[in-house]
Design a protein around this motif. Structure first.
Motif, PDB file in Angstrom:
ATOM      1  N   THR A   1      16.781   7.995  14.187  1.00  0.00           N
ATOM      2  CA  THR A   1      16.755   6.385  13.855  1.00  0.00           C
ATOM      3  C   THR A   1      16.070   6.072  12.707  1.00  0.00           C
ATOM      4  O   THR A   1      16.412   5.202  11.977  1.00  0.00           O
ATOM      5  N   GLU A   2      14.772   6.515  12.757  1.00  0.00           N
ATOM      6  CA  GLU A   2      13.816   6.224  11.863  1.00  0.00           C
ATOM      7  C   GLU A   2      13.251   7.069  10.769  1.00  0.00           C
ATOM      8  O   GLU A   2      12.269   6.550  10.112  1.00  0.00           O
ATOM      9  N   GLY A   3      13.560   8.114  11.039  1.00  0.00           N
ATOM     10  CA  GLY A   3      12.967   9.281  10.337  1.00  0.00           C
ATOM     11  C   GLY A   3      11.388   9.483  10.660  1.00  0.00           C
ATOM     12  O   GLY A   3      10.685  10.033   9.617  1.00  0.00           O
TER      13      GLY A   3
ATOM     14  N   ARG B   1       9.506  -1.078   9.918  1.00  0.00           N
ATOM     15  CA  ARG B   1      10.202  -1.995  10.618  1.00  0.00           C
ATOM     16  C   ARG B   1      11.443  -1.315  11.091  1.00  0.00           C
ATOM     17  O   ARG B   1      11.939  -0.400  10.394  1.00  0.00           O
TER      18      ARG B   1
ATOM     19  N   ALA C   1       0.784  -1.238  -0.005  1.00  0.00           N
ATOM     20  CA  ALA C   1       0.145  -0.090  -0.052  1.00  0.00           C
ATOM     21  C   ALA C   1       0.929   1.216  -0.070  1.00  0.00           C
ATOM     22  O   ALA C   1       0.823   1.914   0.799  1.00  0.00           O
TER      23      ALA C   1
ATOM     24  N   LEU D   1      -4.703   2.553   8.074  1.00  0.00           N
ATOM     25  CA  LEU D   1      -3.769   1.612   7.324  1.00  0.00           C
ATOM     26  C   LEU D   1      -2.477   2.754   7.199  1.00  0.00           C
ATOM     27  O   LEU D   1      -1.739   2.858   6.269  1.00  0.00           O
TER      28      LEU D   1
ATOM     29  N   GLY E   1      19.625   5.036   6.610  1.00  0.00           N
ATOM     30  CA  GLY E   1      21.038   5.101   7.389  1.00  0.00           C
ATOM     31  C   GLY E   1      22.242   5.901   6.554  1.00  0.00           C
ATOM     32  O   GLY E   1      23.317   5.333   6.451  1.00  0.00           O
TER      33      GLY E   1
ATOM     34  N   ARG F   1      16.250   7.090   8.097  1.00  0.00           N
ATOM     35  CA  ARG F   1      15.451   5.738   8.157  1.00  0.00           C
ATOM     36  C   ARG F   1      16.714   4.811   7.526  1.00  0.00           C
ATOM     37  O   ARG F   1      16.858   3.690   7.748  1.00  0.00           O
TER      38      ARG F   1
ATOM     39  N   ARG G   1      16.890   0.114  12.928  1.00  0.00           N
ATOM     40  CA  ARG G   1      17.972   0.961  13.634  1.00  0.00           C
ATOM     41  C   ARG G   1      17.680   1.306  14.870  1.00  0.00           C
ATOM     42  O   ARG G   1      18.419   1.480  15.882  1.00  0.00           O
TER      43      ARG G   1
ATOM     44  N   GLU H   1      11.544  -4.163   0.639  1.00  0.00           N
ATOM     45  CA  GLU H   1      12.352  -4.833   1.775  1.00  0.00           C
ATOM     46  C   GLU H   1      13.246  -3.919   2.168  1.00  0.00           C
ATOM     47  O   GLU H   1      13.969  -4.139   3.115  1.00  0.00           O
TER      48      GLU H   1
ATOM     49  N   MET I   1      11.279   5.247   3.145  1.00  0.00           N
ATOM     50  CA  MET I   1      10.102   5.883   3.649  1.00  0.00           C
ATOM     51  C   MET I   1       8.600   5.122   3.343  1.00  0.00           C
ATOM     52  O   MET I   1       7.569   5.400   3.674  1.00  0.00           O
TER      53      MET I   1
END
Lengths: 419, 419
Positions: free
Chosen positions: B352-354, B93, A63, B88, A159, A157, B96, A80, A84
């Motif tokens: 770490t994740e934005g 994931r 999605a 939704l 790195g 996100r 980091r 995978e 973002m």
């Protein structure tokens, strides 16, 4: 431009992307971090092998924009990888706005739902994959604000290090949003066009070594992200093209890529062919493309921006001439609205549809209203207007506050004439 | 409470919802705008017939909460009605952040992607459908800020009047966002608990006639919206429950409904049964539930809030005792972090994740870090942390700005030590 060995990436990194192709002379190049033709200096864009794309394949995808991975220069396993994952933002059926304007069928494509609340997450998501393929370690950009936030977030996100460049005097929300992800945010003493020139200079300098400037040396990859707006709109309409669409113009890239996206959908057999008209929208205080359109010119005279629509304040828009071509070819036009009309556009969209747009959304809504009033858009045709950003980033552009402050009693409430 | 004839709605308006049921004594009532049991004053919640719900049915639904319509008190055609269609949102994931904290499997459920950028769009979407069924013409609420924006937007979209009540002194972004949609925004001279008491008074007054207070007289419908967080997390994990989840506590309703959602998924045969632990997160400056947990009490001592986490600043949380039950039953706990830890949590999540969270996301991230540090969460178990709001609404909570301002030349950039 010399391409280092480390900057070559396997073709598989770009999925259906097969080459860079010059938009002017058609010269083809390998998929490298190159953005201008060696022969004619024309801009490069991605050429594809689009065979074998099906609706079923897309519909069973994630999605977000990666459902269209077989139409984008990204690897098969892109969903995978840390990214973002923007996109699949709402296409809002705008019956109340349509009724107020006198349009039979209107939708708002609301891109404020993206992770950093602007359409820029789409283009940056593409640039991140290119930067990964080319082995860049720092993400950078010149930005009017939204892009800086999108790059900062995506770098965090995925790195990467990040260092983004913005004109001094930007809205506070955009500064904070760019900086909170931990990368560098450098304000350049000048306007966006100065920032852009500075970035081009930095690319040729050792200081810019290993840097992927998402909208400069990664621009051919980056720009393809805007096609996903076209794909989503068509899929969300039930696999058909809209008949009319109103798109904001900053550099003009987004508008031309929406056109490219529509054409690819037809070419890939995903939607029936259907005539569509693309209308460009600028702020009067930065309207070089609209002025060229009015004057019937095919070159763009740069301007010094002066408008509240800072995210559209590019005085020397790189894709301006291509915008004129698209508007001409599709039977659309390029229009502008002033700051008052922009504010009215923001309020109109919020009041009728509950969508709080940034100034760019005020520009498109204002231009849509103007097109209807002047009878230059078909009120019976299926129409889409884009909101590409978020009102929370341009709070100063709206005049809204508490109706009243009262003591916590029904008596006080009633006495204040609020009941 | 007398139920006017006009306020009765056909059962079909509530889909699988069959009755209101008292959480304390089990007394059942028709589906009306009633929120407390006549016999024991216990809170009412929706009882369902959940037979015949399938994964395939859900997966083929729209990309928003209405894919779960067969688990919610809404009509079958809800996706066709004007509503904000939230949900939704991404389950990010968070490798980091997980690596930095020492957690093997971590996801962030990022609800800032909702239309008005908080989880409140979920609950308001439910209340809108109830208000429509009951024939209310004005939407109202008591709010710490996010809810006011969600109600304003939803009312505009669906064609209701709106009048929302907030404590004086709220963040500017939340005020503007509530007001821009054109409804009334009334600041109450007091804190959230004063606002809440005022709304209860207004419901019994002629001035509140025809008003649906989403979190008061529509609360049983409204609150069910939080279940969709549980449904989405389970579906996004591949149809399984997480083993651990960290949830913010304001009134406590969200946490109890996530628990309810997980239980319903098992009951409906949509996921395998699996033990899960729910952890509640509060700000130290408003931590009545955490303090009761620490002290081993089962009643909540109200407090006067003093924290930067204004969206969690409910000093007398209605569902506090139920939160204690859930934490106890699932083997979780209720924790708190102070304002410094909240700011650190915001920065940690962004870096770490934005993900740029509002203070509530700083609270959950901070509590997660604390739980890991103190060895009170299993680092090997599949864990989810909620971000329920957006950093753009609480800009003052973070200290982030430009790294430097320089003239537009590589020389100036290098001289500033930025290269």
């Amino acid at each position: 431009m010399a391409i280092a060995a480390a900057e070559k990436a396997s073709t598989r990194a770009f999925g259906p992307g097969i080459a860079l192709s010059c938009r002017e002379c058609g010269q083809q190049y390998d998929l490298t971090p190159r953005f201008a033709c060696e022969f004619c200096f024309g801009p490069l864009e991605i050429a594809y092998d689009l065979s074998g794309v099906t609706r079923a394949d897309i519909e069973s995808g994630p999605a977000n924009i990666w459902r269209y991975r077989s139409l984008l220069p990204v690897p098969e396993n892109v969903a995978e990888l840390p990214n973002m994952n923007p996109g699949l933002t709402p296409l809002v059926r705008a019956d109340r706005l349509g009724a107020e304007l006198g349009l039979r069928s209107l939708h708002v494509k609301d891109d404020s739902a993206n992770p950093t609340h602007s359409f820029k997450d789409r283009v940056v998501a593409m640039a991140v994959e290119a930067a990964r393929a080319f082995g860049f370690t720092t993400l950078s950009c010149s930005s009017t604000g939204n892009l800086a936030g999108a790059v900062g977030a995506a770098a965090a996100r995925a790195g990467f290090e990040s260092c983004v460049f913005v004109p001094a005097g930007l809205e506070e929300a955009k500064i904070v949003m760019a900086a909170v992800y931990g990368g560098k945010v450098v304000a350049i003493d000048g306007n966006y066009d100065d920032v852009n020139r500075f970035c081009s200079e930095l690319i040729g300098d050792p200081a810019g070594e290993g840097w992927g400037f998402v909208n400069v040396n990664l621009r051919p990859y980056y720009a393809e992200g805007s096609k996903t707006l076209a794909y989503e709109i068509a899929e969300q309409l039930g696999w058909r093209l809209p008949e009319q669409i109103v798109v904001p113009i900053a550099s003009g890239s987004q508008l031309t890529k929406i056109d490219k996206g529509f054409k690819e959908l037809v070419q890939a057999g995903l939607v029936p062919d259907r005539p569509y008209r693309i209308f460009g929208a600028q702020a009067t205080g930065c309207s070089p493309v609209a002025r060229a359109w009015e004057a019937g010119h095919d070159v763009i005279q740069p301007v010094k921006p002066d408008t509240i629509a800072k995210s559209l304040a590019i005085g020397n828009p790189a894709d301006g001439p291509y915008v004129l071509d698209v508007a001409q070819r599709t039977g659309g036009s390029v229009e502008h609205v002033d700051d008052t009309e922009i504010r009215e556009g923001i309020n109109l969209l919020a009041r009728t549809e509950g969508v709080f747009a940034e100034t760019a959304g005020g520009v498109t809504t204002g231009v849509l209203r103007k097109l209807v009033r002047e009878g230059r858009i078909d009120p019976e045709a299926e129409t889409v207007v884009l909101n590409t950003g978020d009102g929370l980033k341009t709070l100063n552009a709206v005049d809204a506050g508490v109706t009243a402050t009262v003591k916590p009693s029904v008596e006080a409430f009633t006495a204040a004439g609020l009941a």
